[in-house]
Write a protein that holds these residues in place. Structure first.
Motif, short mmCIF file in Angstrom:
data_model
loop_
_atom_site.label_atom_id
_atom_site.label_comp_id
_atom_site.label_asym_id
_atom_site.label_seq_id
_atom_site.Cartn_x
_atom_site.Cartn_y
_atom_site.Cartn_z
N ARG A 1 1.01 -1.34 -0.23
CA ARG A 1 -0.11 -0.12 0.08
C ARG A 1 0.84 1.12 -0.11
NH1 ARG A 1 -4.38 -0.72 5.58
NH2 ARG A 1 -2.36 -1.12 5.91
N GLY A 2 0.47 2.33 -0.89
CA GLY A 2 1.15 3.16 -0.67
C GLY A 2 1.55 4.38 -1.39
N GLY A 3 1.86 3.23 -2.82
CA GLY A 3 2.32 3.26 -4.05
C GLY A 3 1.41 4.56 -4.65
N LEU A 4 1.99 4.77 -6.49
CA LEU A 4 1.82 5.73 -7.09
C LEU A 4 0.23 5.22 -7.19
CD1 LEU A 4 4.48 5.52 -9.52
CD2 LEU A 4 4.10 7.10 -8.37
N SER A 5 -0.67 6.59 -7.82
CA SER A 5 -1.97 6.36 -7.90
C SER A 5 -1.58 6.01 -9.04
CB SER A 5 -2.68 7.81 -7.54
OG SER A 5 -2.04 8.56 -8.24
N TYR A 6 -3.19 6.12 -9.91
CA TYR A 6 -3.86 6.13 -11.50
C TYR A 6 -3.44 7.27 -11.81
CZ TYR A 6 -6.12 5.56 -15.94
OH TYR A 6 -6.61 5.51 -17.26
N ARG A 7 -3.08 8.46 -11.87
CA ARG A 7 -3.14 9.49 -12.76
C ARG A 7 -1.01 9.90 -11.96
NH1 ARG A 7 -3.38 10.84 -16.05
NH2 ARG A 7 -2.32 12.70 -16.07
N GLU A 8 -0.80 9.18 -10.89
CA GLU A 8 0.25 9.54 -10.51
C GLU A 8 1.23 8.74 -11.77
OE1 GLU A 8 1.08 11.37 -5.88
OE2 GLU A 8 0.38 9.07 -6.70
N ALA A 9 0.57 7.40 -11.59
CA ALA A 9 1.69 6.63 -12.45
C ALA A 9 1.99 6.93 -14.64
CB ALA A 9 1.00 5.31 -12.93
N HIS A 10 0.69 7.16 -14.55
CA HIS A 10 0.44 8.23 -16.37
C HIS A 10 0.67 9.22 -16.18
CE1 HIS A 10 -2.17 5.57 -18.13
NE2 HIS A 10 -3.34 4.74 -17.41
N PHE A 11 1.26 9.86 -15.17
CA PHE A 11 2.06 11.44 -15.19
C PHE A 11 3.24 11.06 -15.81
CE2 PHE A 11 2.71 15.91 -13.60
CZ PHE A 11 2.83 16.75 -15.10
N VAL A 12 3.64 10.31 -14.61
CA VAL A 12 5.28 10.23 -14.66
C VAL A 12 5.77 9.42 -15.96
CG1 VAL A 12 6.84 8.14 -14.51
CG2 VAL A 12 5.10 9.10 -12.46
N LEU A 13 4.81 8.11 -16.94
CA LEU A 13 5.16 7.87 -17.74
C LEU A 13 4.83 8.93 -19.10
CD1 LEU A 13 6.36 5.26 -18.05
CD2 LEU A 13 4.56 5.65 -16.33
#
Length: 299
Positions: free
Chosen positions: A243-255
């Motif tokens: 738990r506590g990882g990247l959110s859906y939007r954070e993961a997409h924004f990183v890429l």
């Protein structure tokens, strides 16, 4: 580079993609990630890449072994000889893809396959750099599971038996835990570590800008995306859900920021475990994150 805008805001004229499956699970302590490449393909990877206006060829899967028919070997680095043989086959295909002016996309399998991805890039380009999107630094391993060692191997500090260093510098994004040995090691090496706390305090864009600037002068930039880095509420089917990882939007924004940087030379996507997944949800997310890394946009 010429570009054509459509509903995804896509660019043409980029290198076609070579998909390389590497369903290795000898480096992990939990079975199931060997089916990751099949699950990602089934989730529509080929079609999604083509929708970006990119050419794509699937080169199939490298030959791998199963634990039941493989000697464990050294308990401090379990199945290492067999893992490195699979990684060498992967490296051959990665180097061939680069020579053919293609972007290698390696589908894991566990994270140990990144040893092969990076070795192949180094064969083709010389030592480069890695952006590691993962929940911890793969430097020390009390379990002996090699999927926790590939970045240390790439940096040339994993010990005897591993291939020569393939990267000179690395940036880690999304780190949630460091043991004392890892903490000491990253302080000695040319590595930048950005924890989830850094992302919370400073935001994704600032962190990625700093990480990519640090890597930009290298001969190549390889991005290694471990789906474990994404929160298990979004990506339940992973090798090590925490738990506590990247959110859906954070993961997409990183890429998305990786794509905007135009630094991406190769990519691997690892640790998708269909046994633990819900209706292939994590594999579908993997496909969409690959699309973001390759340039998919809303506008």
């Amino acid at each position: 580079m010429s570009s054509v805008s459509d509903m995804d805001g896509l660019e043409t004229g980029q290198h076609p993609v070579a998909i390389i499956g590497a369903g290795l699970d000898l480096g992990a302590g939990r079975r199931g990630v060997d089916m990751g490449p099949s699950a990602i393909r089934y989730a529509g990877l080929d079609e999604r890449i083509r929708a970006l206006g990119r050419g794509v060829d699937d080169w199939g899967d490298v030959r791998t072994a199963v634990p039941e028919a493989t000697a464990v070997g050294d308990p401090a680095a379990r199945y290492l000889e067999t893992i490195l043989a699979t990684c060498d086959r992967t490296a051959e295909l990665v180097a061939k893809a680069v020579g053919d002016q293609r972007l290698p996309l390696v589908l894991g399998g566990d994270h140990s396959i990144a040893i092969g991805s990076l070795a192949g890039m180094a064969r083709a380009c010389g030592k480069g750099a890695a952006l590691w999107i993962d929940l911890n630094t793969p430097a020390t391993s009390p379990t002996g599971n090699v999927h926790g060692m590939p970045l240390a191997a790439a940096l040339g500090v994993a010990g005897d038996g591993f291939p020569a260093a393939s990267v000179e510098r690395a940036a880690l994004v999304g780190v949630r835990s460091l043991d004392p040995g890892e903490r000491a090691l990253v302080q000695e090496l040319d590595v930048k570590v950005f924890t989830m706390s850094d992302l919370d305090k400073h935001g994704v864009q600032r962190v990625l800008d700093e990480a990519l600037t640090f890597l930009a002068s290298s001969r190549f930039v390889h991005v290694s995306l471990d789906l474990d880095a994404v929160d298990p509420q979004v990506a339940p089917g992973v090798g090590t859900p925490v738990r506590g990882g990247l959110s859906y939007r954070e993961a997409h924004f990183v890429l998305e920021l990786v794509a905007e940087s135009k630094l991406l030379d190769s990519l691997d996507v690892v640790e998708v475990n269909p046994i633990l997944d819900r209706e292939n949800e994590t594999a579908k997310l993997a496909v969409e994150l690959v699309a973001s890394a390759l340039g998919a946009r809303i506008l």
